[in-house]
Write a protein that holds these residues in place. Structure first.
Motif, mmCIF file in Angstrom:
data_model
loop_
_atom_site.group_PDB
_atom_site.id
_atom_site.type_symbol
_atom_site.label_atom_id
_atom_site.label_comp_id
_atom_site.label_asym_id
_atom_site.label_seq_id
_atom_site.Cartn_x
_atom_site.Cartn_y
_atom_site.Cartn_z
ATOM 1 N N LYS A 18 0.794 -1.224 0.000
ATOM 2 C CA LYS A 18 0.000 0.000 0.000
ATOM 3 C C LYS A 18 0.832 1.282 0.000
ATOM 4 O O LYS A 18 0.344 2.320 -0.451
ATOM 5 N N ASP A 19 2.050 1.226 0.521
ATOM 6 C CA ASP A 19 2.802 2.484 0.657
ATOM 7 C C ASP A 19 4.266 2.341 0.240
ATOM 8 O O ASP A 19 5.140 2.998 0.793
ATOM 9 N N LEU A 20 4.530 1.507 -0.753
ATOM 10 C CA LEU A 20 5.908 1.242 -1.161
ATOM 11 C C LEU A 20 6.643 2.517 -1.554
ATOM 12 O O LEU A 20 7.796 2.728 -1.168
ATOM 13 N N ASP A 21 6.007 3.402 -2.319
ATOM 14 C CA ASP A 21 6.677 4.637 -2.748
ATOM 15 C C ASP A 21 7.063 5.503 -1.555
ATOM 16 O O ASP A 21 8.145 6.108 -1.540
ATOM 17 N N ASP A 22 6.186 5.572 -0.555
ATOM 18 C CA ASP A 22 6.497 6.350 0.650
ATOM 19 C C ASP A 22 7.664 5.719 1.409
ATOM 20 O O ASP A 22 8.538 6.419 1.939
ATOM 21 N N VAL A 23 7.671 4.406 1.473
ATOM 22 C CA VAL A 23 8.750 3.693 2.157
ATOM 23 C C VAL A 23 10.086 3.958 1.474
ATOM 24 O O VAL A 23 11.100 4.227 2.135
ATOM 25 N N MET A 51 10.728 -3.485 -10.057
ATOM 26 C CA MET A 51 10.942 -2.369 -9.130
ATOM 27 C C MET A 51 12.273 -1.684 -9.408
ATOM 28 O O MET A 51 12.370 -0.447 -9.438
ATOM 29 N N ALA A 52 13.306 -2.496 -9.617
ATOM 30 C CA ALA A 52 14.640 -1.949 -9.870
ATOM 31 C C ALA A 52 14.666 -1.167 -11.182
ATOM 32 O O ALA A 52 15.352 -0.149 -11.289
ATOM 33 N N GLU A 53 13.910 -1.619 -12.146
ATOM 34 C CA GLU A 53 13.840 -0.911 -13.425
ATOM 35 C C GLU A 53 13.114 0.425 -13.265
ATOM 36 O O GLU A 53 13.522 1.438 -13.836
ATOM 37 N N ASP A 181 17.055 -6.396 6.157
ATOM 38 C CA ASP A 181 16.248 -7.616 6.036
ATOM 39 C C ASP A 181 14.781 -7.271 6.247
ATOM 40 O O ASP A 181 13.989 -8.087 6.702
ATOM 41 N N ALA A 182 14.423 -6.019 5.948
ATOM 42 C CA ALA A 182 13.055 -5.548 6.124
ATOM 43 C C ALA A 182 12.083 -6.426 5.328
ATOM 44 O O ALA A 182 12.403 -6.874 4.238
ATOM 45 N N PRO A 183 10.906 -6.709 5.900
ATOM 46 C CA PRO A 183 10.308 -6.107 7.098
ATOM 47 C C PRO A 183 10.644 -6.831 8.397
ATOM 48 O O PRO A 183 9.939 -6.688 9.402
ATOM 49 N N PHE A 184 11.729 -7.605 8.394
ATOM 50 C CA PHE A 184 12.091 -8.379 9.577
ATOM 51 C C PHE A 184 13.221 -7.713 10.351
ATOM 52 O O PHE A 184 13.722 -6.675 9.963
ATOM 53 N N MET A 185 13.619 -8.311 11.459
ATOM 54 C CA MET A 185 14.755 -7.887 12.279
ATOM 55 C C MET A 185 14.635 -6.448 12.781
ATOM 56 O O MET A 185 15.522 -5.612 12.632
ATOM 57 N N TYR A 186 13.512 -6.141 13.391
ATOM 58 C CA TYR A 186 13.220 -4.802 13.919
ATOM 59 C C TYR A 186 14.143 -4.443 15.085
ATOM 60 O O TYR A 186 14.276 -5.212 16.036
ATOM 61 N N PRO A 187 14.809 -3.274 15.049
ATOM 62 C CA PRO A 187 15.650 -2.845 16.166
ATOM 63 C C PRO A 187 14.826 -2.071 17.201
ATOM 64 O O PRO A 187 14.252 -1.029 16.893
ATOM 65 N N LYS A 188 14.761 -2.557 18.397
ATOM 66 C CA LYS A 188 13.976 -1.926 19.462
ATOM 67 C C LYS A 188 14.840 -0.879 20.169
ATOM 68 O O LYS A 188 15.593 -1.172 21.089
ATOM 69 N N VAL A 189 14.699 0.370 19.747
ATOM 70 C CA VAL A 189 15.605 1.417 20.224
ATOM 71 C C VAL A 189 15.343 1.844 21.665
ATOM 72 O O VAL A 189 16.204 2.426 22.304
ATOM 73 N N ALA A 213 8.446 2.625 11.696
ATOM 74 C CA ALA A 213 8.604 1.178 11.731
ATOM 75 C C ALA A 213 7.928 0.593 12.969
ATOM 76 O O ALA A 213 7.567 1.303 13.907
ATOM 77 N N SER A 214 7.744 -0.718 12.944
ATOM 78 C CA SER A 214 7.172 -1.418 14.081
ATOM 79 C C SER A 214 7.750 -2.814 14.122
ATOM 80 O O SER A 214 8.472 -3.242 13.210
ATOM 81 N N PHE A 215 7.442 -3.548 15.179
ATOM 82 C CA PHE A 215 7.932 -4.928 15.292
ATOM 83 C C PHE A 215 7.458 -5.768 14.112
ATOM 84 O O PHE A 215 8.144 -6.664 13.637
ATOM 85 N N ASN A 216 6.248 -5.465 13.625
ATOM 86 C CA ASN A 216 5.685 -6.231 12.520
ATOM 87 C C ASN A 216 6.201 -5.798 11.153
ATOM 88 O O ASN A 216 6.027 -6.503 10.162
ATOM 89 N N ARG A 217 6.839 -4.608 11.090
ATOM 90 C CA ARG A 217 7.347 -4.152 9.799
ATOM 91 C C ARG A 217 8.517 -3.211 9.988
ATOM 92 O O ARG A 217 8.357 -2.022 10.167
ATOM 93 N N SER A 218 9.706 -3.774 9.933
ATOM 94 C CA SER A 218 10.907 -2.947 9.969
ATOM 95 C C SER A 218 11.087 -2.304 8.608
ATOM 96 O O SER A 218 10.677 -2.834 7.589
ATOM 97 N N LEU A 219 11.730 -1.127 8.580
ATOM 98 C CA LEU A 219 11.879 -0.370 7.333
ATOM 99 C C LEU A 219 13.334 -0.094 7.026
ATOM 100 O O LEU A 219 14.226 -0.247 7.865
ATOM 101 N N ARG A 220 13.605 0.335 5.787
ATOM 102 C CA ARG A 220 14.955 0.694 5.391
ATOM 103 C C ARG A 220 15.502 1.844 6.217
ATOM 104 O O ARG A 220 16.696 1.993 6.381
ATOM 105 N N SER A 221 14.609 2.687 6.747
ATOM 106 C CA SER A 221 15.083 3.803 7.564
ATOM 107 C C SER A 221 15.805 3.300 8.817
ATOM 108 O O SER A 221 16.546 4.039 9.451
#
Length: 231
Positions: A18-23, A51-53, A181-189, A213-221
């Motif tokens: 739903k929000d790939l461009d925003d991500v 996507m890469a193209e 490794d998004a959306p996995f491996m969320y860092p709990k700051v 980001a959240s535990f259920n969806r880690s992001l590139r940020s």
């Protein structure tokens, strides 16, 4: 501002539909200059190529073999089946000269054996999302492999794991690659178990990006967060 390369993000995951461009835009704001998309099956690999193209010069989809490897922790398949399939994948990578994106969990000895048997033809490879010991990392490094670092850095509480390897310099920065490794491996700051010096080293900009980001969806940020925790 950091200039970072994320070598592994699962942009084909349904949570980004739903929000790939925003991500993608937020990942740029976080200082990522290049982002490698991980293909987990034929369908998603084809989507990743598109996507890469579409985002040429920022998103990349490399023709590598993997993610493949051995997982003796979760054992989704019997270990003998895992070894048999992985050997076939290794042989393909060696034949084609394609880099390897390797998954290894609690299977270090078998991994080293299988890779060593093909050492003369083995292409460039990274141990994705490394979760082992300092000694295991040193062995992989001696074989010419790279070490992939994810949000596991935040979960590692052992005396001889990733954090210890980084602090001691036994995992050198020139052999280290970063990945969300998004959306996995969320860092709990806000984890109270994090050392004070680590929490204090995180910039306000990184904290601002972290709120998406959240535990259920880690992001590139989150890659900025992880790089700052290593300083």
């Amino acid at each position: 501002m950091y200039e970072l390369v994320d070598i592994g993000a699962n942009l084909g995951h349904p949570s980004y539909k739903k929000d790939l461009d925003d991500v993608i835009e937020r990942s740029k704001q976080a200082g990522i200059s290049k982002l490698m998309i991980t293909g987990t099956c034929e369908k998603i690999s084809k989507e990743a190529a598109k996507m890469a193209e579409k985002h040429a010069g920022y998103l990349y989809f490399t023709a590598a073999v993997g993610e493949c490897g051995l997982d003796y922790n979760r054992n989704f398949s019997p270990q003998d089946v895992q070894r048999d399939v992985f050997e076939k994948q290794l042989d393909i990578a060696c034949e084609l000269g394609r880099p390897l994106f390797i998954h290894e969990r609690e299977a270090h000895e078998d991994m080293v054996r299988l890779l060593s048997e093909r050492s003369e033809k083995l292409p460039s490879a990274v141990i994705h999302c490394f979760t082992g010991t300092v000694e295991e990392a040193e062995k992989y490094l001696s074989m010419g492999l790279y070490i992939g670092l994810t949000g596991f850095l935040w979960k590692d509480k052992s005396d001889n794991g990733v954090q210890a390897g980084l602090k001691s310099g036994k995992i050198p920065i020139e052999r280290l690659v970063l990945e969300t490794d998004a959306p996995f491996m969320y860092p709990k700051v806000n984890d109270k178990k994090l050392p004070v010096e680590v929490r204090e080293s995180i910039s306000e900009h990184a904290k601002t990006m972290h709120k998406f980001a959240s535990f259920n969806r880690s992001l590139r940020s989150q890659l900025r967060m992880r790089s700052e925790s290593m300083d």
